[in-house]
Write a protein that holds these residues in place. Structure first.
Motif, PDB file in Angstrom:
ATOM      1  N   TRP A  69      -3.357 -15.802  12.473  1.00 14.37           N
ATOM      2  CA  TRP A  69      -2.715 -14.284  11.965  1.00 14.37           C
ATOM      3  C   TRP A  69      -1.266 -14.549  11.826  1.00 14.37           C
ATOM      4  O   TRP A  69      -0.613 -13.626  11.988  1.00 14.37           O
ATOM      5  N   ASN A  70      -0.673 -15.647  10.960  1.00 15.69           N
ATOM      6  CA  ASN A  70       0.466 -15.719  10.864  1.00 15.69           C
ATOM      7  C   ASN A  70       0.955 -15.065   9.647  1.00 15.69           C
ATOM      8  O   ASN A  70       1.861 -14.956   9.336  1.00 15.69           O
ATOM      9  N   ARG A  71       0.068 -14.515   8.916  1.00 17.57           N
ATOM     10  CA  ARG A  71       0.496 -13.546   7.754  1.00 17.57           C
ATOM     11  C   ARG A  71       0.137 -11.991   8.295  1.00 17.57           C
ATOM     12  O   ARG A  71      -0.820 -11.695   8.660  1.00 17.57           O
ATOM     13  N   GLY A  72       1.077 -11.214   8.127  1.00 21.27           N
ATOM     14  CA  GLY A  72       0.741  -9.865   8.513  1.00 21.27           C
ATOM     15  C   GLY A  72      -0.086  -9.200   7.734  1.00 21.27           C
ATOM     16  O   GLY A  72      -0.381  -9.639   6.647  1.00 21.27           O
ATOM     17  N   PRO A  73      -0.551  -8.006   8.036  1.00 18.63           N
ATOM     18  CA  PRO A  73      -1.448  -7.148   7.190  1.00 18.63           C
ATOM     19  C   PRO A  73      -0.951  -6.640   6.008  1.00 18.63           C
ATOM     20  O   PRO A  73       0.510  -6.462   5.690  1.00 18.63           O
ATOM     21  N   SER A  74      -1.544  -6.831   4.805  1.00 20.76           N
ATOM     22  CA  SER A  74      -0.854  -6.339   3.534  1.00 20.76           C
ATOM     23  C   SER A  74      -1.302  -4.695   3.308  1.00 20.76           C
ATOM     24  O   SER A  74      -1.973  -4.316   4.095  1.00 20.76           O
ATOM     25  N   GLY A  75      -0.624  -4.235   2.401  1.00 21.22           N
ATOM     26  CA  GLY A  75      -0.862  -2.668   1.958  1.00 21.22           C
ATOM     27  C   GLY A  75      -2.242  -2.572   1.566  1.00 21.22           C
ATOM     28  O   GLY A  75      -3.101  -3.426   1.055  1.00 21.22           O
ATOM     29  N   TRP A  76      -2.728  -1.114   1.622  1.00 20.70           N
ATOM     30  CA  TRP A  76      -3.953  -0.559   1.196  1.00 20.70           C
ATOM     31  C   TRP A  76      -4.146  -1.106  -0.400  1.00 20.70           C
ATOM     32  O   TRP A  76      -3.429  -0.775  -1.158  1.00 20.70           O
ATOM     33  N   ASP A  77      -5.483  -1.756  -0.619  1.00 17.67           N
ATOM     34  CA  ASP A  77      -5.992  -2.035  -1.951  1.00 17.67           C
ATOM     35  C   ASP A  77      -5.027  -3.100  -2.627  1.00 17.67           C
ATOM     36  O   ASP A  77      -4.763  -2.929  -3.850  1.00 17.67           O
ATOM     37  N   THR A  78      -4.338  -3.948  -1.849  1.00 15.87           N
ATOM     38  CA  THR A  78      -3.374  -4.962  -2.406  1.00 15.87           C
ATOM     39  C   THR A  78      -3.911  -6.219  -2.691  1.00 15.87           C
ATOM     40  O   THR A  78      -3.441  -7.005  -3.165  1.00 15.87           O
ATOM     41  N   ASP A  79      -5.069  -6.695  -1.831  1.00 15.70           N
ATOM     42  CA  ASP A  79      -5.772  -8.010  -1.644  1.00 15.70           C
ATOM     43  C   ASP A  79      -6.511  -8.090  -2.718  1.00 15.70           C
ATOM     44  O   ASP A  79      -7.529  -7.244  -3.166  1.00 15.70           O
ATOM     45  N   LEU A  80      -6.762  -9.264  -3.433  1.00 17.72           N
ATOM     46  CA  LEU A  80      -7.731  -9.406  -4.553  1.00 17.72           C
ATOM     47  C   LEU A  80      -8.726 -10.001  -3.649  1.00 17.72           C
ATOM     48  O   LEU A  80      -9.002 -10.558  -2.909  1.00 17.72           O
ATOM     49  N   SER A  81     -10.054  -9.271  -4.291  1.00 19.77           N
ATOM     50  CA  SER A  81     -11.335  -9.626  -3.847  1.00 19.77           C
ATOM     51  C   SER A  81     -11.895 -10.830  -4.661  1.00 19.77           C
ATOM     52  O   SER A  81     -11.524 -11.168  -5.641  1.00 19.77           O
ATOM     53  N   SER A  82     -12.884 -11.607  -3.963  1.00 19.95           N
ATOM     54  CA  SER A  82     -13.239 -12.799  -4.701  1.00 19.95           C
ATOM     55  C   SER A  82     -14.230 -12.383  -5.777  1.00 19.95           C
ATOM     56  O   SER A  82     -14.914 -13.251  -6.463  1.00 19.95           O
ATOM     57  N   TRP A  83     -14.834 -11.209  -5.799  1.00 17.32           N
ATOM     58  CA  TRP A  83     -15.585 -10.744  -6.789  1.00 17.32           C
ATOM     59  C   TRP A  83     -15.211 -10.007  -8.173  1.00 17.32           C
ATOM     60  O   TRP A  83     -15.732  -9.553  -8.881  1.00 17.32           O
ATOM     61  N   GLY A  84     -13.813  -9.927  -8.055  1.00 17.15           N
ATOM     62  CA  GLY A  84     -12.927  -9.170  -8.963  1.00 17.15           C
ATOM     63  C   GLY A  84     -12.338  -7.972  -9.042  1.00 17.15           C
ATOM     64  O   GLY A  84     -12.482  -7.217  -7.980  1.00 17.15           O
TER      65      GLY A  84
END
Length: 141
Positions: free
Chosen positions: A126-141
């Motif tokens: 868990w060396n990367r903290g949480p990202s903001g809401w709706d900022t992570d890219l999904s693998s399905w687009g």
């Protein structure tokens, strides 16, 4: 390196003959036996002395940490749950209990568990903290 100050408190004497249903809950950083049992401590002391510092280390090999003071919070919640169980047992049997938990014991148990998520590409630490809401890219687009 300076050592942590000694902070051993006087032992709790359980007056079981006067209060048979007494529930005593104790929390210690290092536990009650061993080389470090006389020292003070908190999450920020225990993590670097455990494997957490290496397991959670980022790629540049700096010392890593668990998120959100997990040992302090987690062990406190475990102790609260243990007190609730002891209260339930006391209601059923009338007997008391002596509960002892330590941060070092919690981190030992934590390291024995499998990673919390199991899928291809899941984070190993868990060396990367949480990202903001709706900022992570999904693998399905």
């Amino acid at each position: 390196m300076a050592s942590a100050p000694r902070c051993r408190t006087s032992p709790i004497r359980r007056p079981a003959h006067r209060r048979p249903g007494l529930i005593v809950a104790q929390l210690h950083a290092w536990g009650w036996s061993g080389t470090w049992s006389e020292g003070c401590g908190f999450d920020g002391f225990v993590q670097p002395c455990s494997a957490s510092a290496m397991i959670e280390a980022p790629a540049d090999r700096r010392s890593g940490v668990l998120p959100a003071q997990a040992l302090d919070h987690g062990t406190g919640h475990l102790l609260a749950a243990a007190v609730l169980l002891a209260l339930g047992a006391r209601h059923a049997t009338g007997g008391g209990q002596h509960l002892r938990l330590s941060l070092a014991g919690s981190v030992s148990c934590l390291h024995a568990l499998p990673p919390p998520v199991h899928y291809e590409g899941a984070p190993a630490n868990w060396n990367r903290g949480p990202s903001g809401w709706d900022t992570d890219l999904s693998s399905w687009g």
